[in-house]
Design a protein around this motif. Sequence first.
Motif, PDB file in Angstrom:
ATOM      1  N   ALA A 113       1.724  -9.850  49.630  1.00  0.00           N
ATOM      2  CA  ALA A 113       3.052  -9.359  50.001  1.00  0.00           C
ATOM      3  C   ALA A 113       3.022  -7.845  50.107  1.00  0.00           C
ATOM      4  N   ALA A 114       3.887  -7.317  50.959  1.00  0.00           N
ATOM      5  CA  ALA A 114       4.020  -5.871  51.129  1.00  0.00           C
ATOM      6  C   ALA A 114       5.488  -5.514  51.173  1.00  0.00           C
ATOM      7  N   CYS A 115       5.799  -4.358  50.624  1.00  0.00           N
ATOM      8  CA  CYS A 115       7.166  -3.836  50.655  1.00  0.00           C
ATOM      9  C   CYS A 115       7.054  -2.330  50.824  1.00  0.00           C
ATOM     10  N   LEU A 116       7.160  -1.871  52.058  1.00  0.00           N
ATOM     11  CA  LEU A 116       6.933  -0.471  52.383  1.00  0.00           C
ATOM     12  C   LEU A 116       8.254   0.212  52.748  1.00  0.00           C
ATOM     13  N   LEU A 117       8.504   1.364  52.130  1.00  0.00           N
ATOM     14  CA  LEU A 117       9.661   2.220  52.440  1.00  0.00           C
ATOM     15  C   LEU A 117      10.984   1.494  52.249  1.00  0.00           C
ATOM     16  N   THR A 118      11.054   0.676  51.214  1.00  0.00           N
ATOM     17  CA  THR A 118      12.229  -0.158  50.983  1.00  0.00           C
ATOM     18  C   THR A 118      12.775  -0.055  49.568  1.00  0.00           C
ATOM     19  N   LEU A 119      11.934  -0.113  48.558  1.00  0.00           N
ATOM     20  CA  LEU A 119      12.411  -0.227  47.181  1.00  0.00           C
ATOM     21  C   LEU A 119      13.225   0.979  46.729  1.00  0.00           C
ATOM     22  N   HIS A 120      13.030   2.145  47.367  1.00  0.00           N
ATOM     23  CA  HIS A 120      13.823   3.304  46.939  1.00  0.00           C
ATOM     24  C   HIS A 120      15.309   3.167  47.272  1.00  0.00           C
ATOM     25  N   PHE A 121      15.677   2.150  48.045  1.00  0.00           N
ATOM     26  CA  PHE A 121      17.094   1.905  48.316  1.00  0.00           C
ATOM     27  C   PHE A 121      17.766   1.100  47.204  1.00  0.00           C
ATOM     28  N   LEU A 122      16.983   0.484  46.321  1.00  0.00           N
ATOM     29  CA  LEU A 122      17.530  -0.438  45.334  1.00  0.00           C
ATOM     30  C   LEU A 122      17.697   0.223  43.971  1.00  0.00           C
ATOM     31  N   PRO A 123      18.862   0.082  43.341  1.00  0.00           N
ATOM     32  CA  PRO A 123      19.022   0.547  41.965  1.00  0.00           C
ATOM     33  C   PRO A 123      18.010  -0.139  41.048  1.00  0.00           C
ATOM     34  N   LYS A 124      17.778   0.461  39.891  1.00  0.00           N
ATOM     35  CA  LYS A 124      16.696   0.021  39.014  1.00  0.00           C
ATOM     36  C   LYS A 124      16.767  -1.465  38.672  1.00  0.00           C
ATOM     37  N   GLU A 126      18.312  -3.943  40.233  1.00  0.00           N
ATOM     38  CA  GLU A 126      18.085  -4.781  41.414  1.00  0.00           C
ATOM     39  C   GLU A 126      16.638  -4.682  41.873  1.00  0.00           C
ATOM     40  N   ARG A 127      16.032  -3.517  41.686  1.00  0.00           N
ATOM     41  CA  ARG A 127      14.622  -3.349  42.045  1.00  0.00           C
ATOM     42  C   ARG A 127      13.751  -4.275  41.180  1.00  0.00           C
ATOM     43  N   LEU A 128      14.043  -4.322  39.882  1.00  0.00           N
ATOM     44  CA  LEU A 128      13.289  -5.206  38.998  1.00  0.00           C
ATOM     45  C   LEU A 128      13.473  -6.662  39.404  1.00  0.00           C
ATOM     46  N   GLN A 132      10.604  -9.292  40.629  1.00  0.00           N
ATOM     47  CA  GLN A 132      10.408 -10.576  39.962  1.00  0.00           C
ATOM     48  C   GLN A 132      10.453 -11.728  40.959  1.00  0.00           C
ATOM     49  N   GLU A 133      11.389 -11.648  41.910  1.00  0.00           N
ATOM     50  CA  GLU A 133      11.488 -12.699  42.923  1.00  0.00           C
ATOM     51  C   GLU A 133      10.307 -12.667  43.882  1.00  0.00           C
ATOM     52  N   LEU A 134       9.810 -11.472  44.166  1.00  0.00           N
ATOM     53  CA  LEU A 134       8.588 -11.374  44.971  1.00  0.00           C
ATOM     54  C   LEU A 134       7.431 -12.077  44.271  1.00  0.00           C
ATOM     55  N   ARG A 135       7.232 -11.748  42.997  1.00  0.00           N
ATOM     56  CA  ARG A 135       6.117 -12.337  42.258  1.00  0.00           C
ATOM     57  C   ARG A 135       6.244 -13.856  42.189  1.00  0.00           C
ATOM     58  N   GLU A 196       8.215   5.131  35.835  1.00  0.00           N
ATOM     59  CA  GLU A 196       9.197   4.053  35.790  1.00  0.00           C
ATOM     60  C   GLU A 196       8.913   3.008  36.858  1.00  0.00           C
ATOM     61  N   ASP A 197       8.477   3.449  38.039  1.00  0.00           N
ATOM     62  CA  ASP A 197       8.100   2.493  39.078  1.00  0.00           C
ATOM     63  C   ASP A 197       6.965   1.597  38.593  1.00  0.00           C
ATOM     64  N   GLU A 198       5.970   2.183  37.960  1.00  0.00           N
ATOM     65  CA  GLU A 198       4.843   1.397  37.442  1.00  0.00           C
ATOM     66  C   GLU A 198       5.315   0.462  36.337  1.00  0.00           C
ATOM     67  N   ALA A 199       6.216   0.929  35.483  1.00  0.00           N
ATOM     68  CA  ALA A 199       6.725   0.090  34.398  1.00  0.00           C
ATOM     69  C   ALA A 199       7.505  -1.105  34.939  1.00  0.00           C
ATOM     70  N   LEU A 200       8.239  -0.924  36.031  1.00  0.00           N
ATOM     71  CA  LEU A 200       8.973  -2.034  36.632  1.00  0.00           C
ATOM     72  C   LEU A 200       8.023  -3.079  37.193  1.00  0.00           C
ATOM     73  N   LEU A 201       6.943  -2.633  37.822  1.00  0.00           N
ATOM     74  CA  LEU A 201       5.950  -3.587  38.324  1.00  0.00           C
ATOM     75  C   LEU A 201       5.383  -4.428  37.179  1.00  0.00           C
ATOM     76  N   ALA A 202       5.075  -3.768  36.081  1.00  0.00           N
ATOM     77  CA  ALA A 202       4.538  -4.488  34.926  1.00  0.00           C
ATOM     78  C   ALA A 202       5.586  -5.433  34.336  1.00  0.00           C
ATOM     79  N   GLU A 203       6.830  -4.967  34.223  1.00  0.00           N
ATOM     80  CA  GLU A 203       7.889  -5.802  33.659  1.00  0.00           C
ATOM     81  C   GLU A 203       8.152  -7.025  34.528  1.00  0.00           C
ATOM     82  N   ALA A 204       7.962  -6.880  35.842  1.00  0.00           N
ATOM     83  CA  ALA A 204       8.145  -8.002  36.762  1.00  0.00           C
ATOM     84  C   ALA A 204       7.001  -9.005  36.695  1.00  0.00           C
ATOM     85  N   GLY A 205       5.941  -8.673  35.961  1.00  0.00           N
ATOM     86  CA  GLY A 205       4.841  -9.612  35.785  1.00  0.00           C
ATOM     87  C   GLY A 205       3.589  -9.291  36.550  1.00  0.00           C
ATOM     88  N   PHE A 206       3.539  -8.140  37.222  1.00  0.00           N
ATOM     89  CA  PHE A 206       2.334  -7.758  37.957  1.00  0.00           C
ATOM     90  C   PHE A 206       1.335  -7.079  37.026  1.00  0.00           C
TER      91      PHE A 206
END
Length: 225
Positions: A113-124, A126-128, A132-135, A196-206
């Motif tokens: 999966a790829a998500c380019l130039l998108t996640l910066h639009f989402l509050p923290k 919703e980003r998490l 999680q739904e991506l994973r 924080e971006d890296e921490a969200l990836l880890a919290e989502a299970g990556f």
Amino acid sequence: MDLLSPFTDPATVAHYAASTPQKVPGFADLQRMAMLLLAERAPAAADILVLGAGGGLELKAFAEAQPRWRLVGIDPAAAMLDLARDNLGAHMAQVRLVQGLIDDAPSGPFDGAACLLTLHFLPKAERLRTLQELRRRMAPGAPLVVAHHSAPQEGDVQTWLARSIAFANRVTVDFAQASATATTMAQHLPVLPAEEDEALLAEAGFSDIVLFYAGFSFRGWVAAA
């Protein structure tokens, strides 16, 4: 501020394919790096999910490089999906476009999966949830590639946004104007510091989260589901 509104504006949509590469340092190389990081772990005939696919730029880059990939592109803006169809042309044979958010994506499992130039639009929060739904839609160990505005550290958001804005202006260099624009952007975009971006990836299970790209305010990571 309605963050979707710029992508329903006819002028923005009309200039998106030409303007975006000017705003993002090494834009074409970023797309190629994303493709390579996905191809490294995905099978030759992979199913790849692209979230925030409006415009079709990365979909086209992926389809050209990997003719056996089956691509699903998700985007909430109908006008941007129409632009994607135009940009993809014959490559639409490899692509399924879906209007909506991550909840509207097929269940998978996807090989990458790829998500380019998108996640910066989402509050923290919703980003998490989106991560999680991506994973949840990805096969175990499948690669995820993300890239978006992300400050190197706390307190640097406006400084680095101003540098990106100055970079995008190919006519003049006006740091005062870039700084003023950055202030407005920072008020509306929920840009997070990189840690924080890296921490969200880890919290989502990556796992295996590694930075592979940095250009002014933009950063990109690859991780495993």
